[in-house]
Design a protein around this motif. Structure first.
Motif, PDB file in Angstrom:
ATOM      1  N   TYR A   1      34.334 -15.303  37.673  1.00  0.00           N
ATOM      2  CA  TYR A   1      34.503 -16.427  37.303  1.00  0.00           C
ATOM      3  C   TYR A   1      33.401 -17.050  36.863  1.00  0.00           C
ATOM      4  CZ  TYR A   1      38.592 -15.367  39.466  1.00  0.00           C
ATOM      5  OH  TYR A   1      40.064 -14.870  39.115  1.00  0.00           O
ATOM      6  N   GLU A   2      32.443 -16.884  37.186  1.00  0.00           N
ATOM      7  CA  GLU A   2      30.858 -17.672  36.473  1.00  0.00           C
ATOM      8  C   GLU A   2      30.529 -17.121  35.146  1.00  0.00           C
ATOM      9  OE1 GLU A   2      28.110 -17.547  40.528  1.00  0.00           O
ATOM     10  OE2 GLU A   2      28.225 -15.287  39.635  1.00  0.00           O
ATOM     11  N   ARG A   3      31.205 -15.691  35.112  1.00  0.00           N
ATOM     12  CA  ARG A   3      30.761 -15.251  33.326  1.00  0.00           C
ATOM     13  C   ARG A   3      32.178 -16.396  32.521  1.00  0.00           C
ATOM     14  NH1 ARG A   3      31.567  -9.456  35.141  1.00  0.00           N
ATOM     15  NH2 ARG A   3      29.874  -9.102  34.885  1.00  0.00           N
ATOM     16  N   TRP A   4      33.367 -16.255  32.758  1.00  0.00           N
ATOM     17  CA  TRP A   4      34.202 -17.474  32.048  1.00  0.00           C
ATOM     18  C   TRP A   4      33.449 -19.494  32.213  1.00  0.00           C
ATOM     19  CZ3 TRP A   4      40.165 -17.627  31.855  1.00  0.00           C
ATOM     20  CH2 TRP A   4      40.229 -16.044  31.770  1.00  0.00           C
ATOM     21  N   ILE A   5      32.731 -19.523  33.254  1.00  0.00           N
ATOM     22  CA  ILE A   5      31.981 -20.442  33.332  1.00  0.00           C
ATOM     23  C   ILE A   5      30.884 -20.915  32.517  1.00  0.00           C
ATOM     24  CG2 ILE A   5      30.849 -22.161  34.365  1.00  0.00           C
ATOM     25  CD1 ILE A   5      32.113 -21.375  36.922  1.00  0.00           C
TER      26      ILE A   5
END
Length: 65
Positions: free
Chosen positions: A29-33
């Motif tokens: 999810y950090e990659r998505w952000i």
């Protein structure tokens, strides 16, 4: 996205364009952000400074600043 800010392909490209060391360091999810932030800046919707200022304000309101 319903508001037309990004397409799935754009978001995938932004994730895949993260620096390899950053990609490996970040969670899913950090990659998505990170990819969403990149797209917002690329499209001129927000600046990195605006994003950073808002993140700092949120951190302060949550007692993290």
């Amino acid at each position: 996205d319903k508001k037309g800010i990004k397409t799935t392909d754009e978001h995938r490209r932004a994730i895949e364009s993260l620096a390899p060391e950053l990609y490996e360091k970040l969670g899913y999810y950090e990659r998505w952000i990170a990819a969403t932030e990149t797209l917002l800046v690329e499209k001129g919707i927000l600046t990195r400074e605006e994003i950073d200022a808002r993140a700092q304000a949120l951190g302060e309101s949550w007692g993290e600043g």
